[in-house]
Design a protein around this motif. Structure first.
Motif, mmCIF file in Angstrom:
data_model
loop_
_atom_site.group_PDB
_atom_site.id
_atom_site.type_symbol
_atom_site.label_atom_id
_atom_site.label_comp_id
_atom_site.label_asym_id
_atom_site.label_seq_id
_atom_site.Cartn_x
_atom_site.Cartn_y
_atom_site.Cartn_z
ATOM 1 N N GLU A 1 33.484 26.388 -70.939
ATOM 2 C CA GLU A 1 33.138 26.070 -69.546
ATOM 3 C C GLU A 1 34.196 25.178 -68.913
ATOM 4 O O GLU A 1 34.554 25.350 -67.735
ATOM 5 N N SER A 2 34.740 24.238 -69.680
ATOM 6 C CA SER A 2 35.772 23.347 -69.126
ATOM 7 C C SER A 2 37.137 24.031 -69.058
ATOM 8 O O SER A 2 37.953 23.721 -68.194
ATOM 9 N N LEU A 3 37.386 24.983 -69.979
ATOM 10 C CA LEU A 3 38.687 25.649 -70.018
ATOM 11 C C LEU A 3 38.895 26.608 -68.856
ATOM 12 O O LEU A 3 40.000 26.694 -68.303
ATOM 13 N N VAL A 4 37.861 27.363 -68.488
ATOM 14 C CA VAL A 4 38.055 28.405 -67.474
ATOM 15 C C VAL A 4 38.124 27.839 -66.069
ATOM 16 O O VAL A 4 38.548 28.536 -65.132
ATOM 17 N N GLY A 5 37.719 26.587 -65.898
ATOM 18 C CA GLY A 5 37.830 25.951 -64.589
ATOM 19 C C GLY A 5 37.069 26.690 -63.499
ATOM 20 O O GLY A 5 35.909 27.045 -63.654
ATOM 21 N N GLN A 6 37.767 26.986 -62.401
ATOM 22 C CA GLN A 6 37.139 27.604 -61.234
ATOM 23 C C GLN A 6 37.301 29.124 -61.199
ATOM 24 O O GLN A 6 36.915 29.758 -60.212
ATOM 25 N N SER A 7 37.851 29.705 -62.237
ATOM 26 C CA SER A 7 38.021 31.155 -62.263
ATOM 27 C C SER A 7 36.659 31.845 -62.308
ATOM 28 O O SER A 7 35.867 31.624 -63.234
ATOM 29 N N GLU A 8 36.358 32.655 -61.298
ATOM 30 C CA GLU A 8 35.071 33.336 -61.258
ATOM 31 C C GLU A 8 34.924 34.309 -62.432
ATOM 32 O O GLU A 8 33.841 34.449 -63.004
#
Length: 497
Positions: free
Chosen positions: A264-271
């Protein structure tokens, strides 16, 4: 005219490279493994399907006609309509064609399983064949992670059905959308323009267990030269992208829930990345509900599967047994099968998205791994050989064989030519434990002679003279015709105990 010219042509007995002759033991082991998998698929409501070995070349998708003939990689020929046909290179592309051709008549999701030969027109090598057997299960028409979770559970259940114990295998799961999100954040667009870079990235990560982090890092960048001097062009990611991808491959923890938090923290704001995390969370919920713990199914971000057509969750079944070679060095078997979601294959035919997910394993590779682990079932027992002592009694001999068959005992009547001595040699060649002898005198007396060839061979080693052998007649007994089947079974049971 010379005698040489009159000599008839005799072709040399040989087989093409990359194609195997299969013996009885190998075929029986393959049939047992396939049946074990089929029993799992059938229990879950999947239905069998058999597609033909040949498909039109353009239907295979991966190998399209190139100028005068299809591209390398498949075996192809032209039919009488001058259309190119190719031997199937896997079971998934024919399934996509079948579903598209019968779409309106099929209940969806369409759930099928299949096993069969597939063919690769590639250079053969050690453990690499041009024909081999695959075993697949697929669910076509089911969107959402529930169908993926079911496939993952099927893979784990097939491991058990094949005779493996928990702890000897693991199913490792990832999601392509997560990597797409990481690459998108690193400047690789999720478009056709970035397709080549994404595929090269996937193939680089897929070599992580073989090349290590340094080798993969080179393939994510400019490229890498191997020990033979061959150069492989890289994905050309920038330094930040390489760091992000390598960090992603080590993001998994032993606990699936902890892995989800890290992702969850790695993907950031990528939908797209967030969608991948959500799908893994839903899969985790289903696995927990039915008791599939972290020891059987884990989340592993280094699993990507090298094929480009996967669009969501992907997974691999890996064997974990401690296996050593002759020098005591550890041997890593690694992945013996895998699968994932592929939502675009059927759409090639219909022009609309048709969701699909599946699991496939290579039968020969799986069997080889089971053999190394001493996990293969014992081979079928050799048949009892009923010798044709008196050819006028052939009907009676076949009646005796039928009596053994009715009790589940493998048996055959000797139908070749030769005296009893030759027939006993045949029984030895067949590795038979029991040979049955009955002539007209024995039949009139209601008797049958049984020879335990295994015990006879042991006893013969301890007998010094031919006279002693004749006087003792080791491991031989005469029984009544009424009780002979029971006596044969007792002999066979004694050998098992």
């Amino acid at each position: 005219m010379s005698k040489k010219k009159n000599k008839p042509f005799r072709p040399k007995a040989r087989r093409p490279r990359g194609f195997e002759d299969r013996n009885a033991e190998s075929l029986r082991a393959e049939a047992r493994l396939i049946q074990a998998a089929f029993s799992v698929y059938d229990m879950h409501g999947f239905e069998p399907l058999q597609t033909p070995a040949f498909e039109f070349a353009d239907a295979l998708g991966k190998f399209l006609p190139d100028e005068d003939r299809p591209n390398v990689g498949v075996f192809a020929l032209q039919d009488d309509d001058e259309q190119w046909m190719s031997l199937r290179y896997d079971l998934t592309a024919p399934l996509a064609r079948f579903v598209a051709e019968n779409y309106d008549a099929l209940a969806k999701p369409y759930r099928r399983y299949q096993a069969g030969s597939v063919f690769r027109n590639e250079k053969p090598g050690p453990g690499r064949f041009r024909e081999f057997t695959q075993c697949d299960a697929d669910s076509v028409g089911a969107a959402g992670p529930a169908a993926d979770a079911e496939m993952i559970m099927l893979a784990a259940e097939v491991m058990r059905a094949a005779g493996l114990k928990d702890g000897q295998y693991a199913v490792r799961v990832n999601n392509r959308k997560l990597l797409d999100g990481i690459l998108e954040a690193s400047g690789v667009p999720n478009t056709e323009a970035g397709a080549v870079q994404r595929l090269q990235t996937l193939r680089a990560i897929d070599k992580l267990d073989r090349l290590g982090a340094d080798g993969v890092e080179a393939l994510l960048g400019e490229g890498r030269e191997d020990e033979s001097g061959d150069y492989t062009d890289g994905a050309k990611l920038n330094a930040a992208g390489i760091k992000a991808v390598l960090g992603f491959t080590t993001a998994s923890a032993e606990d699936r829930g902890e892995t989800i938090k890290t992702l969850e923290s790695l993907v950031g704001q990528s939908e797209r990345g967030k969608s991948g995390v959500d799908e893994l969370a839903q899969i985790d919920t289903i696995l927990n509900a039915v008791g599939f713990g972290n020891d059987r199914v884990s989340f592993d971000t280094s699993i990507v599967r090298g094929l480009g057509y996967y669009t969501g969750p992907v997974f691999e079944a890996e064997l974990l047994a401690d296996i050593r070679d002759r020098k005591g060095r550890p041997v890593r078997i690694g992945s013996i099968g895998g699968g994932g979601r592929y939502d675009d294959l059927v759409s090639r035919f219909r022009g609309q998205s048709v969701p699909a997910t599946g699991f496939s394993f290579g039968v020969s590779r799986f069997l080889s791994a089971l053999e190394r682990m001493d996990a293969l079932e014992t081979a079928a027992k050799p048949p009892v050989v009923i010798c044709a002592f008196d050819r006028s009694l052939m009907g009676e001999y076949f009646k005796m064989a039928a009596e053994l068959h009715a009790q589940g005992v493998r048996a055959e009547v000797f139908v070749g030519s030769g005296n009893v001595t030759k027939q006993m040699k045949y029984a030895d060649r067949r590795n038979a434990q029991v040979a049955v002898l009955m002539g007209s005198n024995e039949m009139a007396a209601g008797e049958v002679t049984l020879k335990d060839l295994y015990e006879g061979a042991k006893a013969a080693q301890a007998i010094e003279s031919n006279e002693e052998w004749k006087s003792t007649r080791p491991a031989q007994e005469t029984v009544s015709r009424d009780g002979w089947v029971k006596a044969v079974k007792a002999m066979l049971d004694d050998a098992d105990n």
